[in-house]
Design a protein around this motif. Sequence first.
Motif, PDB file in Angstrom:
ATOM      1  N   SER A 516       0.832  -1.199   0.000  1.00 13.71           N
ATOM      2  CA  SER A 516       0.000   0.000   0.000  1.00 13.71           C
ATOM      3  C   SER A 516       0.869   1.253   0.000  1.00 13.71           C
ATOM      4  O   SER A 516       0.612   2.209  -0.745  1.00 13.71           O
ATOM      5  CB  SER A 516      -0.921  -0.006   1.227  1.00 13.71           C
ATOM      6  OG  SER A 516      -1.661   1.191   1.311  1.00 13.71           O
ATOM      7  N   LEU A 517       1.917   1.250   0.817  1.00 14.81           N
ATOM      8  CA  LEU A 517       2.817   2.401   0.850  1.00 14.81           C
ATOM      9  C   LEU A 517       3.533   2.578  -0.484  1.00 14.81           C
ATOM     10  O   LEU A 517       3.705   3.700  -0.966  1.00 14.81           O
ATOM     11  CB  LEU A 517       3.839   2.228   1.973  1.00 14.81           C
ATOM     12  CG  LEU A 517       4.802   3.391   2.169  1.00 14.81           C
ATOM     13  CD1 LEU A 517       4.062   4.635   2.644  1.00 14.81           C
ATOM     14  CD2 LEU A 517       5.906   3.031   3.160  1.00 14.81           C
ATOM     15  N   ALA A 518       3.938   1.473  -1.109  1.00 16.50           N
ATOM     16  CA  ALA A 518       4.630   1.554  -2.395  1.00 16.50           C
ATOM     17  C   ALA A 518       3.718   2.148  -3.466  1.00 16.50           C
ATOM     18  O   ALA A 518       4.136   3.023  -4.247  1.00 16.50           O
ATOM     19  CB  ALA A 518       5.107   0.164  -2.811  1.00 16.50           C
ATOM     20  N   PRO A 541      -2.962   4.324  -8.884  1.00 17.31           N
ATOM     21  CA  PRO A 541      -2.214   3.725  -7.766  1.00 17.31           C
ATOM     22  C   PRO A 541      -2.613   4.277  -6.402  1.00 17.31           C
ATOM     23  O   PRO A 541      -2.587   3.545  -5.412  1.00 17.31           O
ATOM     24  CB  PRO A 541      -0.750   4.049  -8.093  1.00 17.31           C
ATOM     25  CG  PRO A 541      -0.784   5.122  -9.116  1.00 17.31           C
ATOM     26  CD  PRO A 541      -2.061   4.948  -9.870  1.00 17.31           C
ATOM     27  N   ILE A 542      -2.986   5.562  -6.321  1.00 19.31           N
ATOM     28  CA  ILE A 542      -3.407   6.111  -5.027  1.00 19.31           C
ATOM     29  C   ILE A 542      -4.691   5.435  -4.566  1.00 19.31           C
ATOM     30  O   ILE A 542      -4.832   5.060  -3.394  1.00 19.31           O
ATOM     31  CB  ILE A 542      -3.578   7.637  -5.122  1.00 19.31           C
ATOM     32  CG1 ILE A 542      -2.215   8.312  -5.305  1.00 19.31           C
ATOM     33  CG2 ILE A 542      -4.268   8.176  -3.869  1.00 19.31           C
ATOM     34  CD1 ILE A 542      -2.284   9.809  -5.510  1.00 19.31           C
ATOM     35  N   LEU A 546      -5.246   3.063  -1.184  1.00 15.78           N
ATOM     36  CA  LEU A 546      -6.254   3.292  -0.145  1.00 15.78           C
ATOM     37  C   LEU A 546      -7.108   2.054   0.078  1.00 15.78           C
ATOM     38  O   LEU A 546      -7.445   1.719   1.219  1.00 15.78           O
ATOM     39  CB  LEU A 546      -7.126   4.478  -0.542  1.00 15.78           C
ATOM     40  CG  LEU A 546      -6.416   5.840  -0.603  1.00 15.78           C
ATOM     41  CD1 LEU A 546      -7.369   6.930  -1.082  1.00 15.78           C
ATOM     42  CD2 LEU A 546      -5.835   6.202   0.764  1.00 15.78           C
ATOM     43  N   VAL A 547      -7.458   1.361  -1.013  1.00 14.86           N
ATOM     44  CA  VAL A 547      -8.245   0.126  -0.871  1.00 14.86           C
ATOM     45  C   VAL A 547      -7.450  -0.922  -0.090  1.00 14.86           C
ATOM     46  O   VAL A 547      -7.979  -1.579   0.820  1.00 14.86           O
ATOM     47  CB  VAL A 547      -8.651  -0.412  -2.261  1.00 14.86           C
ATOM     48  CG1 VAL A 547      -9.258  -1.804  -2.132  1.00 14.86           C
ATOM     49  CG2 VAL A 547      -9.632   0.532  -2.926  1.00 14.86           C
ATOM     50  N   LEU A 548      -6.176  -1.086  -0.442  1.00 15.08           N
ATOM     51  CA  LEU A 548      -5.328  -2.057   0.260  1.00 15.08           C
ATOM     52  C   LEU A 548      -5.193  -1.695   1.738  1.00 15.08           C
ATOM     53  O   LEU A 548      -5.191  -2.579   2.602  1.00 15.08           O
ATOM     54  CB  LEU A 548      -3.954  -2.111  -0.396  1.00 15.08           C
ATOM     55  CG  LEU A 548      -3.885  -2.748  -1.787  1.00 15.08           C
ATOM     56  CD1 LEU A 548      -2.528  -2.492  -2.418  1.00 15.08           C
ATOM     57  CD2 LEU A 548      -4.158  -4.247  -1.702  1.00 15.08           C
ATOM     58  N   ALA A 549      -5.071  -0.393   2.021  1.00 16.00           N
ATOM     59  CA  ALA A 549      -4.924   0.038   3.409  1.00 16.00           C
ATOM     60  C   ALA A 549      -6.193  -0.243   4.208  1.00 16.00           C
ATOM     61  O   ALA A 549      -6.137  -0.661   5.370  1.00 16.00           O
ATOM     62  CB  ALA A 549      -4.575   1.518   3.461  1.00 16.00           C
ATOM     63  N   MET A 550      -7.359  -0.006   3.595  1.00 20.32           N
ATOM     64  CA  MET A 550      -8.617  -0.189   4.311  1.00 20.32           C
ATOM     65  C   MET A 550      -8.965  -1.657   4.515  1.00 20.32           C
ATOM     66  O   MET A 550      -9.674  -2.004   5.455  1.00 20.32           O
ATOM     67  CB  MET A 550      -9.742   0.521   3.561  1.00 20.32           C
ATOM     68  CG  MET A 550      -9.667   2.042   3.634  1.00 20.32           C
ATOM     69  SD  MET A 550     -11.092   2.874   2.901  1.00 20.32           S
ATOM     70  CE  MET A 550     -10.859   2.472   1.167  1.00 20.32           C
TER      71      MET A 550
END
Length: 715
Positions: A516-518, A541-542, A546-550
């Motif tokens: 997610s950070l990458a 990618p942003i 955000l989807v991966l983070a959530m």
Amino acid sequence: MLGGYFENNLSAESDRWILWFPVAMGVGIAGYFSLPGEPPFWVGPVALIVCAVLAFRLRDRVLPFVAVVFLLGAALGFSAAQVRTKAVSSPVLDRAYGPVIVSGRVLSVELLGKVHRVVLDRVQIPALAPRDTPERVRIRLNARGRSAQSDAGGKNNLVIAPGVWIDVLAVLRPPSPPVAPGAFDFQRRAYFQRLGAVGYGLGPARLYPPRDETFSFAFFAAVERLRQRISQTVIAHMGTDSGAMGAALMTGERGSIAPEVLTAMRDSGLAHLLAISGLHVGLVAGLLFSAIRLILVMIPALSLHHDVKKWAAFPALGGAFFYALLSGGAVPTQRALVMVTLVFCAIVFDRRALSLRTIAWAGFIILLIEPESLLGASFQMSFAAVVGLISFYEAANERLRHHPSPAWGFLGRVGGFFLVVAMTTVVAGLLTAPLAVFHFNRIADYGVAANVLAVPLTAFWVMPWAIAAFVLMPFGAEQVALAPMGWGIDAIIAVAREVASWPGAVHLMAALPMVSLAALTLGGLWLALWRTRWRWLAAGPIGAALVLAMTARPPDVLIDGSAHLLGIRDTNGRFYFSNLRARRFVRQSWLRRAAMTKMDVRRWDDAKSRAEDRAVKPPPISCDALGCLYTHSGWRLSVATDPMALDEDCRNADVVVSLEGTPKDCAAALVIDRSDLRRAGTHALWITPQGVRVETVNGARGDRPWVLRRGDVGR
């Protein structure tokens, strides 16, 4: 068609290609550190030569040329990381030693209240052969040193300072591994600092005078001693809280700041003021430049016949170098110093002073010399904030050029200044928030309010008096400047305490996954470094980041590599631990990474807490004298604290965790015992109806030079 779209846009922004070269270096460095094993040393140089040849041959074709040059930058970053890893290689302890006499030369000293934390080089440990002795060790000294000269009747005139030799009875251990997969890797940082051991002293150290010093070491030791004296002088004149913060601003020495003040600064979003970075170095250089230029302008014989602006650039740059050297030269300071140097060079040669190219050069130089800095929070947050701010104000200036603002009076200009400070805080906060979550798992929600008050106070009151104090110290008149500087620092601390006390001042968030950070970094750079409309492709990618983070969630079970602590996070918002005494740092880190607090902590065999929890919702964990049973998503996990429980657990549980050994014929689907923990480090388990996913600290890091797999690496 897609190739033509990219080629047209690349051609239109050819002046921005250079900005991507340090990004490419970062990709190569990240690729090197993400490998599961150490690559052959020839890989980087060969890739570098191949890419250089291809770039030359494809120089007339835009898209292939840009792609190959990007790969060239990645190869350069990869090679730099390989060279750096090889250059810093030194022995590391494989197990704990001590108590043992440790002898060495003091390389640096950090004051932590009344405690000294020293780094020694030229280390001698009687129990180790020279080839196995660490090049450097870090020891915490809880008592004042005693000069060895006093034993012969001399005066006890030595203090713990760089260049002094010491003997101390100490306990040493290897640098600690990460507390969980994906957590901060102190072993890797220690490897690149050539730290082969850390530990603590038992009793006072015996001090011996400096000897056999080279010129370079003597110079830097003198700087360190000066830094120490300035810190002590500032604290003595200002008092504990304001003096400790004043020392942090003037010398970068933050060890004496009270934990309560540090917490307030962090929770209010003002912690960046304590790290000497672009704000501080820029203010010192700018104030010196303005003051010297003003003095020169007042001399008609000079100002009428010479460009005094260029003359003022040189002493201002010298002052910035001195300040950076005195502050310890952390990564943000290095970046700021490179930028200030380029800015003053631009002034001397009549070029544009501050731009993204300046940032690109700073990134290139730092990554080439210290490629491992890419992985640190200071590098990431420093460059993210500066790149984003310059890009934002470039776009804002372009818009203002087409829509000029009306003339404002004095009050309007003052209001505009505070508006710019607020906008800068918002932009910098948005850009560094993901990094703050990734590294620290927290966001200061009221940072804008605190910074609008504290940043102008720092820029226009505190730092000018700090410069005046530097100037007055040789004459013994520093109190004239330190007193008003202390008033300003007291006001900043008051702002920090007030804002930190507001409800909801800090928002805790669980650790972000690396992918997610990458993705967020890639999208942010795409948005910041391009100018035309295709920059909005960054939304892809942003959005994915955000989807991966959530959708990410913390592990359900964590088992410490020392086999001394086990934690289970249930769905009721509680964290059950095997004990609440041992491994406090590890326990606190697990809580922080799960966005939980000590209020959510339970000891799993605490009958009173379990009764209280049962009144709300029955906890999915039950314990007896032989161990505990945890049920999640249809899976049964058994923790055997007594070997007598293993036979039954192996028959009935799906996952068996034993803090001792386990039978070879254990029928459980997954078995984790002490030997697995010692080999692979801390284990993290995610339990779903589909199965159990396991990640380990050493499995994530691979077989690299800084990874220790045996011995007592407990914290």
